[in-house]
Design a protein around this motif. Sequence first.
Motif, PDB file in Angstrom:
ATOM      1  N   PHE A 148      37.945  36.655  31.996  1.00  0.00           N
ATOM      2  CA  PHE A 148      36.564  36.293  31.722  1.00  0.00           C
ATOM      3  C   PHE A 148      36.166  34.930  32.285  1.00  0.00           C
ATOM      4  O   PHE A 148      34.988  34.647  32.427  1.00  0.00           O
ATOM      5  CB  PHE A 148      36.263  36.314  30.209  1.00  0.00           C
ATOM      6  N   ALA A 149      37.121  34.089  32.647  1.00  0.00           N
ATOM      7  CA  ALA A 149      36.793  32.748  33.153  1.00  0.00           C
ATOM      8  C   ALA A 149      36.993  32.615  34.658  1.00  0.00           C
ATOM      9  O   ALA A 149      36.451  31.690  35.267  1.00  0.00           O
ATOM     10  CB  ALA A 149      37.651  31.701  32.436  1.00  0.00           C
ATOM     11  N   HIS A 150      37.758  33.527  35.257  1.00  0.00           N
ATOM     12  CA  HIS A 150      38.147  33.328  36.661  1.00  0.00           C
ATOM     13  C   HIS A 150      36.972  33.403  37.626  1.00  0.00           C
ATOM     14  O   HIS A 150      37.060  32.891  38.747  1.00  0.00           O
ATOM     15  CB  HIS A 150      39.208  34.363  37.058  1.00  0.00           C
ATOM     16  N   ARG A 151      35.866  34.001  37.213  1.00  0.00           N
ATOM     17  CA  ARG A 151      34.691  34.068  38.093  1.00  0.00           C
ATOM     18  C   ARG A 151      33.864  32.797  38.061  1.00  0.00           C
ATOM     19  O   ARG A 151      32.887  32.660  38.799  1.00  0.00           O
ATOM     20  CB  ARG A 151      33.802  35.255  37.685  1.00  0.00           C
ATOM     21  N   PHE A 152      34.249  31.863  37.196  1.00  0.00           N
ATOM     22  CA  PHE A 152      33.458  30.648  37.013  1.00  0.00           C
ATOM     23  C   PHE A 152      34.350  29.414  37.166  1.00  0.00           C
ATOM     24  O   PHE A 152      34.767  28.809  36.174  1.00  0.00           O
ATOM     25  CB  PHE A 152      32.793  30.658  35.635  1.00  0.00           C
ATOM     26  N   PRO A 194      35.559  25.556  37.726  1.00  0.00           N
ATOM     27  CA  PRO A 194      34.968  24.355  37.101  1.00  0.00           C
ATOM     28  C   PRO A 194      33.787  23.776  37.862  1.00  0.00           C
ATOM     29  O   PRO A 194      32.811  23.340  37.254  1.00  0.00           O
ATOM     30  CB  PRO A 194      36.154  23.385  37.050  1.00  0.00           C
ATOM     31  N   GLN A 195      33.856  23.766  39.199  1.00  0.00           N
ATOM     32  CA  GLN A 195      32.752  23.182  39.949  1.00  0.00           C
ATOM     33  C   GLN A 195      31.444  23.936  39.735  1.00  0.00           C
ATOM     34  O   GLN A 195      30.355  23.373  39.890  1.00  0.00           O
ATOM     35  CB  GLN A 195      33.086  23.109  41.442  1.00  0.00           C
ATOM     36  N   THR A 196      31.562  25.228  39.338  1.00  0.00           N
ATOM     37  CA  THR A 196      30.362  26.033  39.083  1.00  0.00           C
ATOM     38  C   THR A 196      29.677  25.588  37.811  1.00  0.00           C
ATOM     39  O   THR A 196      28.470  25.291  37.804  1.00  0.00           O
ATOM     40  CB  THR A 196      30.731  27.530  38.980  1.00  0.00           C
ATOM     41  N   TRP A 197      30.435  25.550  36.715  1.00  0.00           N
ATOM     42  CA  TRP A 197      29.770  25.214  35.454  1.00  0.00           C
ATOM     43  C   TRP A 197      29.551  23.717  35.273  1.00  0.00           C
ATOM     44  O   TRP A 197      28.656  23.286  34.548  1.00  0.00           O
ATOM     45  CB  TRP A 197      30.482  25.809  34.250  1.00  0.00           C
ATOM     46  N   LEU A 198      30.309  22.874  35.971  1.00  0.00           N
ATOM     47  CA  LEU A 198      30.041  21.436  35.915  1.00  0.00           C
ATOM     48  C   LEU A 198      28.675  21.117  36.503  1.00  0.00           C
ATOM     49  O   LEU A 198      27.971  20.205  36.045  1.00  0.00           O
ATOM     50  CB  LEU A 198      31.130  20.666  36.663  1.00  0.00           C
ATOM     51  N   THR A 248      20.154  31.812  35.436  1.00  0.00           N
ATOM     52  CA  THR A 248      20.299  32.128  36.861  1.00  0.00           C
ATOM     53  C   THR A 248      21.340  31.264  37.553  1.00  0.00           C
ATOM     54  O   THR A 248      21.858  31.636  38.605  1.00  0.00           O
ATOM     55  CB  THR A 248      18.952  31.955  37.574  1.00  0.00           C
ATOM     56  N   SER A 249      21.668  30.120  36.960  1.00  0.00           N
ATOM     57  CA  SER A 249      22.647  29.233  37.592  1.00  0.00           C
ATOM     58  C   SER A 249      24.080  29.636  37.276  1.00  0.00           C
ATOM     59  O   SER A 249      25.007  29.247  37.995  1.00  0.00           O
ATOM     60  CB  SER A 249      22.416  27.782  37.148  1.00  0.00           C
ATOM     61  N   LEU A 250      24.272  30.428  36.214  1.00  0.00           N
ATOM     62  CA  LEU A 250      25.591  30.941  35.852  1.00  0.00           C
ATOM     63  C   LEU A 250      25.471  32.426  35.519  1.00  0.00           C
ATOM     64  O   LEU A 250      25.664  32.839  34.373  1.00  0.00           O
ATOM     65  CB  LEU A 250      26.173  30.178  34.651  1.00  0.00           C
ATOM     66  N   PRO A 251      25.144  33.254  36.493  1.00  0.00           N
ATOM     67  CA  PRO A 251      24.960  34.677  36.202  1.00  0.00           C
ATOM     68  C   PRO A 251      26.231  35.315  35.659  1.00  0.00           C
ATOM     69  O   PRO A 251      27.317  35.141  36.208  1.00  0.00           O
ATOM     70  CB  PRO A 251      24.586  35.274  37.567  1.00  0.00           C
ATOM     71  N   GLY A 252      26.095  36.017  34.546  1.00  0.00           N
ATOM     72  CA  GLY A 252      27.238  36.696  33.935  1.00  0.00           C
ATOM     73  C   GLY A 252      28.050  35.837  32.996  1.00  0.00           C
ATOM     74  O   GLY A 252      28.944  36.349  32.309  1.00  0.00           O
ATOM     75  N   PHE A 253      27.754  34.544  32.932  1.00  0.00           N
ATOM     76  CA  PHE A 253      28.579  33.636  32.127  1.00  0.00           C
ATOM     77  C   PHE A 253      28.462  33.955  30.638  1.00  0.00           C
ATOM     78  O   PHE A 253      29.469  34.005  29.921  1.00  0.00           O
ATOM     79  CB  PHE A 253      28.172  32.186  32.388  1.00  0.00           C
ATOM     80  N   ALA A 254      27.242  34.170  30.150  1.00  0.00           N
ATOM     81  CA  ALA A 254      27.044  34.436  28.722  1.00  0.00           C
ATOM     82  C   ALA A 254      27.750  35.716  28.304  1.00  0.00           C
ATOM     83  O   ALA A 254      28.404  35.768  27.251  1.00  0.00           O
ATOM     84  CB  ALA A 254      25.551  34.518  28.409  1.00  0.00           C
ATOM     85  N   ALA A 255      27.652  36.763  29.137  1.00  0.00           N
ATOM     86  CA  ALA A 255      28.309  38.029  28.811  1.00  0.00           C
ATOM     87  C   ALA A 255      29.826  37.869  28.798  1.00  0.00           C
ATOM     88  O   ALA A 255      30.510  38.421  27.922  1.00  0.00           O
ATOM     89  CB  ALA A 255      27.902  39.105  29.824  1.00  0.00           C
ATOM     90  N   ALA A 256      30.359  37.110  29.764  1.00  0.00           N
ATOM     91  CA  ALA A 256      31.804  36.885  29.807  1.00  0.00           C
ATOM     92  C   ALA A 256      32.269  36.102  28.586  1.00  0.00           C
ATOM     93  O   ALA A 256      33.313  36.410  27.988  1.00  0.00           O
ATOM     94  CB  ALA A 256      32.182  36.148  31.094  1.00  0.00           C
ATOM     95  N   LEU A 257      31.499  35.094  28.207  1.00  0.00           N
ATOM     96  CA  LEU A 257      31.850  34.289  27.039  1.00  0.00           C
ATOM     97  C   LEU A 257      31.853  35.141  25.774  1.00  0.00           C
ATOM     98  O   LEU A 257      32.772  35.048  24.948  1.00  0.00           O
ATOM     99  CB  LEU A 257      30.865  33.132  26.898  1.00  0.00           C
ATOM    100  N   ARG A 258      30.835  35.981  25.626  1.00  0.00           N
ATOM    101  CA  ARG A 258      30.778  36.843  24.443  1.00  0.00           C
ATOM    102  C   ARG A 258      31.946  37.823  24.418  1.00  0.00           C
ATOM    103  O   ARG A 258      32.524  38.098  23.352  1.00  0.00           O
ATOM    104  CB  ARG A 258      29.450  37.607  24.417  1.00  0.00           C
TER     105      ARG A 258
END
Length: 314
Positions: free
Chosen positions: A92-96, A98-102, A126-136
Amino acid sequence: MAEETLGAEFPEPPGLARCAALMQRFAARLGSQGRRVVLVTSGGTKVPLEARTVRFLDNFSSGRRGAVSAESFLSAGYGVLFLHRARSAFPFAHRFPPQTWLAALRPVKGEAEVPSSRLLLEAEATSLPGFAAALRSYQKAADAGNFLSVEFATLTDYLHLLQAAAQALRPLGSCAMFYLAAAVSDFYVPASEMPEHKIHSSGGPLQITMKLVPKMLSPLVKDWAPKAFVISFKLETDPTVVIDHARKALETYRHQVVVANILESRRSYVVIVTKDSETQLSLSDEEMGKGMEIEEKIVSNLQSRHIAFINEEN
């Protein structure tokens, strides 16, 4: 391999007992619920060249296959024990990276009014597409107790933790699956033969004699978890030998499945090899365009085989 041989050749790493206890509790709890549990091994193993390590041998494995597969197994209802190389790809984290979410995350306005023990962040979707779903998805698995991650770094760490994981899963019998996707070194320097300190270039060209790493599949299948459903991976660069090598592994170790793949096409094409079948799995251009991963097809195929295996055993 006997336990005492593993201990003599590969000294027990710090923290092993704690990790073994965690894995035993995890497996016992899910086993009591009648759940299927899979051990996913992921990433490469570091082979130190010195006791106080400065230099080491490594391989190219990023752990991506293991991380994506763990996500798919969780979606399929498995409990997942994720034995992975430290700082390799994580479910769930490998698509994001650190430089992306920083770059995307910002402190919430009015954060000064928030207690110092809390940190509130926000980001445009839009800046982190899919991040919320992966986190959940991750939090759902973690909160339900269906996911446990255990880290290794060196080859020695991996071998001891694999044995401890197998012992934890053994009571689950056929409901346990071993998905051995880690890229394990074939060679190592025994602890007794390592120099204590950094090897210096002033000594001239370096010559290293390495020993073959004992194959863990044999004791895993025969002794550690003899009723489990076991999958190994065979990666080759020569497509003319990969199926033959996969079949040789099945004949030698007597486990259930080898996933055969070629380096250049491993993201889009594999062959599921069993004693009496070869099943090709591939991604079409359309599927790749939609972001589908080959691991989704691998896990779906193996889940069906595992259920059939359980039914046969029972």
